[in-house]
Design a protein around this motif. Structure first.
Motif, mmCIF file in Angstrom:
data_model
loop_
_atom_site.group_PDB
_atom_site.id
_atom_site.type_symbol
_atom_site.label_atom_id
_atom_site.label_comp_id
_atom_site.label_asym_id
_atom_site.label_seq_id
_atom_site.Cartn_x
_atom_site.Cartn_y
_atom_site.Cartn_z
ATOM 1 N N SER A 5 22.512 -13.984 -24.482
ATOM 2 C CA SER A 5 22.456 -15.043 -25.494
ATOM 3 C C SER A 5 21.166 -14.957 -26.299
ATOM 4 O O SER A 5 21.169 -15.116 -27.521
ATOM 5 N N THR A 6 20.069 -14.718 -25.602
ATOM 6 C CA THR A 6 18.778 -14.617 -26.280
ATOM 7 C C THR A 6 18.747 -13.421 -27.222
ATOM 8 O O THR A 6 18.295 -13.520 -28.367
ATOM 9 N N ALA A 7 19.238 -12.271 -26.742
ATOM 10 C CA ALA A 7 19.222 -11.060 -27.571
ATOM 11 C C ALA A 7 20.116 -11.211 -28.793
ATOM 12 O O ALA A 7 19.723 -10.845 -29.907
ATOM 13 N N ALA B 229 31.298 -4.773 -19.670
ATOM 14 C CA ALA B 229 30.346 -3.680 -19.469
ATOM 15 C C ALA B 229 30.655 -2.863 -18.215
ATOM 16 O O ALA B 229 29.926 -1.926 -17.910
ATOM 17 N N SER B 230 31.719 -3.198 -17.508
ATOM 18 C CA SER B 230 32.001 -2.515 -16.235
ATOM 19 C C SER B 230 32.077 -1.001 -16.364
ATOM 20 O O SER B 230 31.466 -0.277 -15.565
ATOM 21 N N PRO B 231 32.836 -0.459 -17.338
ATOM 22 C CA PRO B 231 32.873 1.000 -17.441
ATOM 23 C C PRO B 231 31.511 1.607 -17.737
ATOM 24 O O PRO B 231 31.200 2.706 -17.315
ATOM 25 N N VAL B 232 30.678 0.878 -18.472
ATOM 26 C CA VAL B 232 29.354 1.375 -18.824
ATOM 27 C C VAL B 232 28.437 1.365 -17.614
ATOM 28 O O VAL B 232 27.644 2.285 -17.398
ATOM 29 N N LEU B 233 28.547 0.296 -16.808
ATOM 30 C CA LEU B 233 27.659 0.138 -15.661
ATOM 31 C C LEU B 233 28.217 0.737 -14.382
ATOM 32 O O LEU B 233 27.532 0.773 -13.372
ATOM 33 N N ALA B 234 29.473 1.214 -14.405
ATOM 34 C CA ALA B 234 30.142 1.661 -13.181
ATOM 35 C C ALA B 234 29.379 2.734 -12.411
ATOM 36 O O ALA B 234 29.236 2.650 -11.191
ATOM 37 N N PRO B 235 28.854 3.791 -13.065
ATOM 38 C CA PRO B 235 28.141 4.818 -12.294
ATOM 39 C C PRO B 235 26.984 4.249 -11.479
ATOM 40 O O PRO B 235 26.801 4.602 -10.315
ATOM 41 N N ALA B 236 26.202 3.361 -12.078
ATOM 42 C CA ALA B 236 25.087 2.763 -11.347
ATOM 43 C C ALA B 236 25.597 1.808 -10.278
ATOM 44 O O ALA B 236 25.018 1.713 -9.189
ATOM 45 N N SER C 156 27.241 -20.568 -20.632
ATOM 46 C CA SER C 156 27.239 -19.808 -19.383
ATOM 47 C C SER C 156 28.569 -19.101 -19.281
ATOM 48 O O SER C 156 29.411 -19.203 -20.171
ATOM 49 N N GLY C 157 28.782 -18.394 -18.173
ATOM 50 C CA GLY C 157 30.045 -17.686 -17.995
ATOM 51 C C GLY C 157 30.150 -17.104 -16.614
ATOM 52 O O GLY C 157 29.261 -17.246 -15.795
ATOM 53 N N HIS C 158 31.290 -16.420 -16.323
ATOM 54 C CA HIS C 158 31.451 -15.851 -14.980
ATOM 55 C C HIS C 158 31.956 -14.415 -15.046
ATOM 56 O O HIS C 158 32.579 -13.919 -14.124
ATOM 57 N N SER C 159 31.687 -13.715 -16.140
ATOM 58 C CA SER C 159 32.165 -12.349 -16.280
ATOM 59 C C SER C 159 31.364 -11.419 -15.378
ATOM 60 O O SER C 159 30.459 -11.830 -14.652
ATOM 61 N N ALA C 160 31.692 -10.146 -15.467
ATOM 62 C CA ALA C 160 31.014 -9.165 -14.621
ATOM 63 C C ALA C 160 29.528 -9.108 -14.885
ATOM 64 O O ALA C 160 28.751 -8.655 -14.047
ATOM 65 N N VAL C 161 29.117 -9.565 -16.052
ATOM 66 C CA VAL C 161 27.689 -9.535 -16.398
ATOM 67 C C VAL C 161 27.154 -10.949 -16.563
ATOM 68 O O VAL C 161 26.236 -11.193 -17.327
ATOM 69 N N HIS D 256 27.997 -2.738 -23.633
ATOM 70 C CA HIS D 256 27.021 -3.741 -23.226
ATOM 71 C C HIS D 256 27.218 -4.974 -24.114
ATOM 72 O O HIS D 256 27.322 -4.848 -25.343
ATOM 73 N N PRO D 257 27.291 -6.167 -23.528
ATOM 74 C CA PRO D 257 27.622 -7.377 -24.289
ATOM 75 C C PRO D 257 26.727 -7.622 -25.500
ATOM 76 O O PRO D 257 27.214 -7.855 -26.603
ATOM 77 N N ALA D 258 25.410 -7.612 -25.303
ATOM 78 C CA ALA D 258 24.511 -7.923 -26.413
ATOM 79 C C ALA D 258 24.665 -6.917 -27.548
ATOM 80 O O ALA D 258 24.760 -7.289 -28.727
ATOM 81 N N THR D 259 24.714 -5.636 -27.201
ATOM 82 C CA THR D 259 24.846 -4.595 -28.223
ATOM 83 C C THR D 259 26.138 -4.758 -29.008
ATOM 84 O O THR D 259 26.152 -4.663 -30.244
#
Length: 285
Positions: free
Chosen positions: A126-128, A40-47, A113-118, A93-96
């Protein structure tokens, strides 16, 4: 029937456990396996630039991700050379992304679990995905007990038949016992005599449960099926059953007031506390 198993993979030990589970399932069913790294980094990068240092360049990120996936595929092919194994990266976005990919998948398999950027969003992802995917979702956690039963937790909702059928197929393929648990949550009160008040389940109350089990026994005559119908807290009963199971299968939601919006509270509890892998099945599966 879709034959592809999609694994959410980020190189973490938890996603590696998910990959191993998927490979075992693929070897048993003849499915293909695709590793998907959702970034999701490119998606979240501006924020992100507003609150922290800029993210690494796209070229660096791509090189790291591709290297991680290539190594995972190479290792998997050495251990399972007969399985068709591929990998790709999705910038979203991962869930989407995972929910969209589930439309054409047999299973979505995620680590606990995991250790990615998100990684901080993993619980919500996981829930979504478990709540809205178009195929069963497997959350690989804990250590499954070898030669233990496959446990199906059902209720009176529309997902019960799908849950029981999926669990029976898994138990049959694994040559395991199928243990079916139906609970009525206890309450305290002085109103009409119901199983939740008296602590006893009548023949009339358990009739739909017995009918479902009879159908499974007819469909899978060689399958050993054990049943348990009792007044107990569903989450507590199923968590305990998961301590001695190789797989725990439940529905995506119950039949409460917000059943169309959220993953059921019992399923959410199991995703966080089960001692074995959990499968969330949907009524439409």
């Amino acid at each position: 029937m879709q034959r592809e198993i999609i694994v959410g993979y980020d190189g973490s030990p938890h996603s590696q456990a998910a990959l191993l589970w998927a490979l075992d399932e693929a070897a048993r069913t003849g499915s293909s396996v695709e590793l998907v790294y959702v970034d999701a980094s490119p998606v979240l990068a501006p924020a992100a630039r507003l609150i922290q240092a800029p993210p690494p360049p796209d070229s660096y990120r791509t090189e790291v991700v591709n290297g991680t996936l290539e190594r995972a595929v190479a290792t998997a092919k050495k251990t399972q050379p007969l399985i068709d194994i591929t990998a790709r990266t999705v910038w979203a976005h991962p869930a989407t992304a995972l929910i969209d990919l589930s439309r054409k998948a047999r299973l979505i398999v995620l680590g606990g679990s995991g250790h990615s950027a998100v990684a901080g969003l993993l619980g919500s992802v996981s829930t979504a995905v478990s709540a809205h995917a178009h195929c069963p979702v497997v959350i690989v956690r804990g250590e499954p007990v070898a030669d233990a039963p496959v446990v199906a937790g059902i209720d009176g909702s529309a997902s019960a038949a799908a849950v029981l059928t999926f669990a029976a197929e898994q138990a049959y393929a694994r040559k395991a016992t199928l243990r079916v648990i139906r609970t009525w949550p206890p309450v305290t009160g002085l109103w009409e005599e119901t199983p939740m008040v008296t602590g006893m389940v009548t023949d009339q109350e358990r009739a739909p449960f017995d009918a479902l089990v009879t159908t499974i026994r007819t469909t899978f005559p060689d399958l050993t099926v054990e049943t348990e119908a009792a007044v107990a807290h569903p989450a507590e009963a199923l968590t305990g059953a998961g301590d001695h199971a190789q797989l725990l299968v439940v529905g995506s939601r119950g039949h409460g007031a917000v059943s169309g919006l959220l993953l059921g509270s019992v399923s959410q509890h199991l995703l966080r506390h089960s001692a074995c892998p959990v499968v969330v099945v949907h009524p439409r599966t």
